[in-house]
Scaffold this motif. Structure first.
Motif, short mmCIF file in Angstrom:
data_model
loop_
_atom_site.label_atom_id
_atom_site.label_comp_id
_atom_site.label_asym_id
_atom_site.label_seq_id
_atom_site.Cartn_x
_atom_site.Cartn_y
_atom_site.Cartn_z
N LEU A 134 -5.78 -6.73 6.98
CA LEU A 134 -5.78 -7.91 6.10
C LEU A 134 -7.09 -8.66 6.28
O LEU A 134 -7.73 -9.08 5.31
N LEU A 135 -7.52 -8.80 7.54
CA LEU A 135 -8.78 -9.52 7.80
C LEU A 135 -9.95 -8.73 7.21
O LEU A 135 -10.89 -9.31 6.67
N ASN A 136 -9.90 -7.40 7.30
CA ASN A 136 -10.97 -6.57 6.71
C ASN A 136 -11.07 -6.73 5.19
O ASN A 136 -12.11 -6.43 4.61
N SER A 137 -10.01 -7.11 4.57
CA SER A 137 -9.98 -7.07 3.10
C SER A 137 -10.07 -8.46 2.46
O SER A 137 -9.86 -8.60 1.26
N CYS A 138 -10.43 -9.47 3.23
CA CYS A 138 -10.38 -10.85 2.70
C CYS A 138 -11.30 -11.07 1.50
O CYS A 138 -10.93 -11.77 0.55
N ASN A 139 -12.49 -10.49 1.50
CA ASN A 139 -13.37 -10.73 0.35
C ASN A 139 -12.83 -10.03 -0.90
O ASN A 139 -12.83 -10.62 -1.98
N GLY A 140 -12.36 -8.81 -0.73
CA GLY A 140 -11.78 -8.10 -1.88
C GLY A 140 -10.57 -8.83 -2.42
O GLY A 140 -10.37 -8.93 -3.64
N LEU A 141 -9.74 -9.35 -1.51
CA LEU A 141 -8.58 -10.12 -1.97
C LEU A 141 -9.01 -11.35 -2.75
O LEU A 141 -8.42 -11.70 -3.77
N THR A 142 -10.08 -12.00 -2.28
CA THR A 142 -10.49 -13.26 -2.89
C THR A 142 -11.23 -13.03 -4.21
O THR A 142 -10.85 -13.59 -5.25
N THR A 143 -12.28 -12.20 -4.17
CA THR A 143 -13.16 -12.11 -5.34
C THR A 143 -12.75 -11.00 -6.31
O THR A 143 -13.30 -10.91 -7.40
N THR A 144 -11.78 -10.20 -5.93
CA THR A 144 -11.22 -9.26 -6.89
C THR A 144 -9.76 -9.62 -7.20
O THR A 144 -9.44 -10.04 -8.31
N ALA A 145 -8.87 -9.49 -6.23
CA ALA A 145 -7.44 -9.63 -6.54
C ALA A 145 -7.10 -11.03 -7.03
O ALA A 145 -6.42 -11.20 -8.05
N LEU A 146 -7.56 -12.05 -6.32
CA LEU A 146 -7.21 -13.42 -6.73
C LEU A 146 -8.03 -13.87 -7.93
O LEU A 146 -7.50 -14.50 -8.85
N GLN A 147 -9.32 -13.52 -7.93
CA GLN A 147 -10.18 -14.02 -9.01
C GLN A 147 -9.84 -13.39 -10.36
O GLN A 147 -9.95 -14.03 -11.40
N PHE A 148 -9.42 -12.13 -10.35
CA PHE A 148 -9.06 -11.46 -11.61
C PHE A 148 -7.56 -11.60 -11.91
O PHE A 148 -7.12 -11.21 -12.99
N GLY A 149 -6.79 -12.11 -10.95
CA GLY A 149 -5.36 -12.25 -11.17
C GLY A 149 -4.64 -10.91 -11.15
O GLY A 149 -4.08 -10.46 -12.16
N ILE A 150 -4.67 -10.23 -9.99
CA ILE A 150 -4.10 -8.89 -9.88
C ILE A 150 -2.87 -8.94 -8.97
O ILE A 150 -2.98 -9.32 -7.79
N PRO A 151 -1.68 -8.55 -9.47
CA PRO A 151 -0.52 -8.52 -8.60
C PRO A 151 -0.55 -7.29 -7.69
O PRO A 151 -0.62 -6.16 -8.19
N ILE A 152 -0.57 -7.51 -6.40
CA ILE A 152 -0.52 -6.40 -5.44
C ILE A 152 0.47 -6.81 -4.35
O ILE A 152 0.39 -7.92 -3.82
N LEU A 153 1.40 -5.92 -4.04
CA LEU A 153 2.30 -6.17 -2.91
C LEU A 153 1.56 -5.77 -1.63
O LEU A 153 1.14 -4.62 -1.49
N LEU A 154 1.38 -6.73 -0.72
CA LEU A 154 0.71 -6.44 0.55
C LEU A 154 1.80 -6.21 1.60
O LEU A 154 2.56 -7.14 1.93
N LEU A 155 1.90 -4.98 2.08
CA LEU A 155 2.86 -4.66 3.15
C LEU A 155 2.06 -4.58 4.44
O LEU A 155 1.28 -3.64 4.64
N ILE A 156 2.24 -5.58 5.30
CA ILE A 156 1.34 -5.75 6.44
C ILE A 156 2.12 -5.67 7.74
O ILE A 156 3.05 -6.48 7.96
#
Lengths: 164, 204
Positions: free
Chosen positions: A77-99
């Protein structure tokens, strides 16, 4: 150690919630779950080398209509913070994160990662549930996928050993 | 060769292919040469190859182009191994290698020292159809080959630095996303966007 029954319950929950593509980076506590994904014929399984890649893979697959999940440890999760922010959140992408929740109370490894996991999710504005009750696994997965789709954001489920 | 002249040279080969374009200079120029809802811009440096992989796997009947840069690909070089693992036949990954972080002001990348052979890395990672293009003609031939044969394909286009005058994108990322999804829906004849029905509608 994780159980087959726990892994099977999670796979069944994913299918009931409509998940049909999972990207993953492994953790020992999710071994059975990953093994089941490799064998499963209904859910496309795309292992990646680093978790942020998986956020990209899930995003691309969502654009073509897949209902996606990213399976990883909380270090990922920590490795993916930028992708989550500037791709998933910024484009509005639903992804189930199983952590997998390493460093949780009762877990003797990665205590620093455990310490920051929930504050990081809160900081990102990603809603989450800590899963501790096997009886609630299916409804937690279904609820998280419903919210991910309606909010068009990632939603996180923190998997503890109790449900794996 | 310059990136813009490359774009002008390959655009006649393009029909309804999907384009995932990097967080860099290639995006505005490509949209100026090929304005289409079949283009989606990426905002995370390095992630275009991963997004393209997910799209290609989810839509195997459709050719998917990824426009990467040397700085962006350096950031996600592991994605070549992941593409090599999954072998998406419909993925055409082009790295526009100008040996610098052009959008960040021209700082050097790993490619600047001329020690890095992206096409060689891609081939070694399992992307067998991998080549470098040094002229516009070589590039056109490589793109033509990629369009007519199963991949995955990787092309390292060795270009000179420099941006062409191109207007900024007309759409923000949300509008771009919706237009892109609608374009796939229309061209594939499928339904992707599902608007959740409020519970009050469901009650009798």
């Amino acid at each position: 150690m994780a159980s087959i029954a726990g892994a099977e319950r999670i796979i069944a929950g994913l299918k009931e919630a409509g998940i049909n593509l999972v990207s993953s980076v492994p953790d020992i506590n999710m071994l059975q779950l990953i093994n089941l994904l490799y064998e499963d014929k209904e859910i496309a399984h795309l292992p990646v080398g680093r978790e942020e890649e998986g956020i990209g893979v899930c995003t691309g697959a969502h654009l073509a209509g897949k209902q996606t999940a990213m399976l990883m440890q909380n270090g990922g999760l920590l490795n993916s913070c930028n992708g989550l922010t500037t791709t998933a959140l910024q484009f509005g992408i639903p992804i189930l994160l199983l952590i997998y929740y390493a460093g949780d109370i009762g877990d003797n490894a990665f205590h620093m990662v455990g310490l920051v996991t929930e504050p990081v999710l809160q900081g990102l504005g990603i809603k989450h549930i800590v899963m501790r009750d096997p009886a609630r696994v299916k409804q937690d997965i279904a609820g998280a996928v419903t919210l991910a789709n309606s909010s068009k954001r990632p939603v996180a489920l923190l998997l503890t050993r109790a449900v794996l | 060769m310059k990136r813009f002249e490359c774009f002008q040279a390959i655009v006649p080969l393009i029909k309804d292919e999907l384009f995932v374009t990097t967080a860099g200079g290639a995006t505005a120029e490509w949209n100026a040469v090929r304005p289409s809802d079949g283009n989606i811009q990426v905002k995370t440096l390095g992630l275009c190859s991963s997004i393209g992989l997910g799209l290609a796997v989810a839509l195997p009947q459709r050719k998917v182009f990824v426009f990467d840069g040397d700085g962006a690909l350096w950031m996600n070089l592991g994605s070549l191994a992941t593409i090599g693992l999954h072998q998406p036949k419909n993925l055409i990954h082009i790295c526009w290698d100008n040996h610098q972080y052009e959008s960040s002001g021209g700082e050097p990348t790993a490619a600047t020292a001329d020690n890095l052979d992206f096409a060689g890395v891609a081939r070694s990672a399992g992307i067998k159809s991998s080549c470098a293009a040094n002229t516009v003609e070589e590039l056109k031939e490589a793109v033509r080959h990629a369009l007519n044969n199963d991949g995955p394909h990787f092309i390292c286009a060795n270009i000179a630095p420099g941006r062409a005058e191109a207007p900024p994108l007309k759409y923000d990322e949300l509008e771009n996303k919706y237009r892109f999804i609608r374009y796939i829906e229309e061209t594939e004849g499928i339904n992707i966007l599902r608007i959740p029905m409020p519970a009050s509608y469901l009650l009798k």
